[in-house]
Design a protein around this motif. Sequence first.
Motif, PDB file in Angstrom:
ATOM      1  N   VAL A  79       0.699  -1.189  -0.087  1.00 17.46           N
ATOM      2  CA  VAL A  79       0.177   0.226   0.160  1.00 17.46           C
ATOM      3  C   VAL A  79       1.065   1.409  -0.019  1.00 17.46           C
ATOM      4  CG1 VAL A  79      -1.582   1.443   1.296  1.00 17.46           C
ATOM      5  CG2 VAL A  79      -2.181  -1.122   1.070  1.00 17.46           C
ATOM      6  N   LEU A  80       1.972   1.168   0.862  1.00 21.18           N
ATOM      7  CA  LEU A  80       2.710   2.583   0.838  1.00 21.18           C
ATOM      8  C   LEU A  80       3.590   2.670  -0.459  1.00 21.18           C
ATOM      9  CD1 LEU A  80       2.335   2.294   3.966  1.00 21.18           C
ATOM     10  CD2 LEU A  80       4.827   2.632   4.302  1.00 21.18           C
ATOM     11  N   ALA A  81       3.748   1.597  -1.108  1.00 21.18           N
ATOM     12  CA  ALA A  81       4.503   1.602  -2.312  1.00 21.18           C
ATOM     13  C   ALA A  81       3.379   2.413  -3.558  1.00 21.18           C
ATOM     14  CB  ALA A  81       4.907   0.195  -2.878  1.00 21.18           C
ATOM     15  N   GLU A  82       2.331   2.174  -3.303  1.00 17.43           N
ATOM     16  CA  GLU A  82       1.064   2.786  -4.219  1.00 17.43           C
ATOM     17  C   GLU A  82       0.844   4.270  -4.047  1.00 17.43           C
ATOM     18  OE1 GLU A  82      -1.911  -0.054  -4.206  1.00 17.43           O
ATOM     19  OE2 GLU A  82      -0.948  -1.628  -5.001  1.00 17.43           O
ATOM     20  N   LEU A  83       1.476   4.928  -2.814  1.00 18.55           N
ATOM     21  CA  LEU A  83       0.666   6.035  -2.474  1.00 18.55           C
ATOM     22  C   LEU A  83       1.734   6.966  -2.655  1.00 18.55           C
ATOM     23  CD1 LEU A  83      -1.483   4.990   0.690  1.00 18.55           C
ATOM     24  CD2 LEU A  83      -2.106   5.358  -1.646  1.00 18.55           C
ATOM     25  N   PRO A  84       1.483   8.193  -2.674  1.00 19.24           N
ATOM     26  CA  PRO A  84       2.508   9.452  -2.376  1.00 19.24           C
ATOM     27  C   PRO A  84       3.381   9.463  -1.078  1.00 19.24           C
ATOM     28  CG  PRO A  84       0.314  10.309  -3.292  1.00 19.24           C
ATOM     29  CD  PRO A  84       0.182   8.601  -2.624  1.00 19.24           C
ATOM     30  N   GLY A  85       4.371   9.893  -1.207  1.00 17.08           N
ATOM     31  CA  GLY A  85       5.310   9.772   0.014  1.00 17.08           C
ATOM     32  C   GLY A  85       5.152  10.924   1.048  1.00 17.08           C
ATOM     33  N   ASN A  86       3.986  11.177   0.926  1.00 13.58           N
ATOM     34  CA  ASN A  86       3.446  12.210   1.983  1.00 13.58           C
ATOM     35  C   ASN A  86       2.629  11.856   3.050  1.00 13.58           C
ATOM     36  OD1 ASN A  86       3.705  13.834  -0.779  1.00 13.58           O
ATOM     37  ND2 ASN A  86       4.930  14.557   0.697  1.00 13.58           N
ATOM     38  N   LEU A 140      -2.057  10.304   2.303  1.00  9.70           N
ATOM     39  CA  LEU A 140      -2.781  10.861   1.227  1.00  9.70           C
ATOM     40  C   LEU A 140      -3.365   9.539   0.642  1.00  9.70           C
ATOM     41  CD1 LEU A 140      -0.609  13.322  -0.192  1.00  9.70           C
ATOM     42  CD2 LEU A 140      -2.124  13.757   1.747  1.00  9.70           C
ATOM     43  N   TYR A 141      -4.287   9.720  -0.112  1.00  5.25           N
ATOM     44  CA  TYR A 141      -5.188   8.666  -0.748  1.00  5.25           C
ATOM     45  C   TYR A 141      -5.113   8.625  -2.168  1.00  5.25           C
ATOM     46  CZ  TYR A 141      -9.011  11.859  -2.163  1.00  5.25           C
ATOM     47  OH  TYR A 141      -9.605  12.869  -2.655  1.00  5.25           O
ATOM     48  N   LEU A 145      -8.733   4.529  -6.247  1.00  7.64           N
ATOM     49  CA  LEU A 145      -9.450   3.437  -5.345  1.00  7.64           C
ATOM     50  C   LEU A 145      -9.714   4.151  -3.997  1.00  7.64           C
ATOM     51  CD1 LEU A 145      -7.799   0.107  -6.309  1.00  7.64           C
ATOM     52  CD2 LEU A 145      -9.933   1.032  -7.131  1.00  7.64           C
ATOM     53  N   GLY A 146      -9.075   5.319  -3.739  1.00  6.35           N
ATOM     54  CA  GLY A 146      -9.251   5.785  -2.455  1.00  6.35           C
ATOM     55  C   GLY A 146      -8.478   4.967  -1.365  1.00  6.35           C
ATOM     56  N   THR A 147      -7.341   4.099  -1.818  1.00  5.41           N
ATOM     57  CA  THR A 147      -6.602   3.603  -0.887  1.00  5.41           C
ATOM     58  C   THR A 147      -5.845   4.414   0.173  1.00  5.41           C
ATOM     59  OG1 THR A 147      -6.535   1.731  -2.311  1.00  5.41           O
ATOM     60  CG2 THR A 147      -4.902   1.626  -0.685  1.00  5.41           C
ATOM     61  N   ARG A 148      -5.864   4.164   1.148  1.00  5.11           N
ATOM     62  CA  ARG A 148      -5.133   5.101   2.245  1.00  5.11           C
ATOM     63  C   ARG A 148      -4.940   4.181   3.375  1.00  5.11           C
ATOM     64  NH1 ARG A 148     -10.530   5.934   1.698  1.00  5.11           N
ATOM     65  NH2 ARG A 148     -11.501   6.318   3.611  1.00  5.11           N
ATOM     66  N   PHE A 200     -12.215   2.872  -1.263  1.00  3.17           N
ATOM     67  CA  PHE A 200     -13.612   3.156  -1.519  1.00  3.17           C
ATOM     68  C   PHE A 200     -14.244   1.793  -1.727  1.00  3.17           C
ATOM     69  CE2 PHE A 200     -12.116   7.295  -3.550  1.00  3.17           C
ATOM     70  CZ  PHE A 200     -12.180   8.051  -2.626  1.00  3.17           C
ATOM     71  N   ARG A 201     -13.502   0.870  -1.967  1.00  8.63           N
ATOM     72  CA  ARG A 201     -14.055  -0.338  -2.633  1.00  8.63           C
ATOM     73  C   ARG A 201     -13.991  -1.579  -1.456  1.00  8.63           C
ATOM     74  NH1 ARG A 201     -10.244  -3.324  -6.657  1.00  8.63           N
ATOM     75  NH2 ARG A 201      -8.923  -3.441  -4.704  1.00  8.63           N
ATOM     76  N   ASP A 202     -13.112  -1.575  -0.497  1.00 11.78           N
ATOM     77  CA  ASP A 202     -12.672  -2.599   0.379  1.00 11.78           C
ATOM     78  C   ASP A 202     -13.128  -2.259   1.626  1.00 11.78           C
ATOM     79  OD1 ASP A 202     -11.926  -4.267  -1.672  1.00 11.78           O
ATOM     80  OD2 ASP A 202     -10.028  -3.638  -1.444  1.00 11.78           O
ATOM     81  N   ALA A 203     -13.377  -2.961   2.684  1.00 14.28           N
ATOM     82  CA  ALA A 203     -13.889  -2.886   4.024  1.00 14.28           C
ATOM     83  C   ALA A 203     -12.349  -2.472   4.788  1.00 14.28           C
ATOM     84  CB  ALA A 203     -14.438  -3.938   4.870  1.00 14.28           C
TER      85      ALA A 203
END
Length: 209
Positions: A79-86, A140-141, A145-148, A200-203
């Motif tokens: 998850v960290l690898a897919e998100l901005p580094g902030n 940040l997300y 998909l809104g992953t955060r 947004f998709r997963d619980a």
Amino acid sequence: MYLKRFVELFIVYVISFALGSLIYGWNFFANYWFLILIGGIIGYIILIIPLTIMTIRKMTKRETASGENQPAQSRFSNVLAELPGNLYLATSDSDGNVSNSIVTYTQSEKQENVLYVVTDPKTKRAQNAVNHPQVAIASLYDPKLGTRFSSNQATVRVIQGKQAITELVNSTTALQGFDDNITNQAVLEITLTSAVIESFRDAPEVVKF
């Protein structure tokens, strides 16, 4: 390219050239062009196999140094690898007043639940962290998909001083080249005991370390 690699390539080239020359000297092939073809193929194989092995070894070492090949490639690390580094970092002072700010972070290559933030030691977040190590963070997300991720189960250790930071940088690949002026800064070492991954998709998913 280092001198060692030049020497390795030269040795491989000499071996391939010697074998090719040996094949050219054989007399049981009547066709001269067939000799050239066979010698070229064998010489190419002798040359390319060691080059492939050396390249794979170099890539493996690089991945290991950067943490890409560490066992920390779990759900959280992905998850960290897919998100901005902030991320948002919330700290509080001795009176309970909360200070929130957006900071740039990097993940430890040795422990996936350890994040580093480089900041000016005079900032409110650095001063708060010295007196009140309990903090909260939120990433940040991903807009698709809104992953955060977020965590209020985090503590911070403030590392200051040129000697202490130099020792940390020398033992932490993730911090090497992160900030040219890092020895004059403060490093916030944030350790998570758990985190929540949402989208947004997963619980929501709770990850414990």
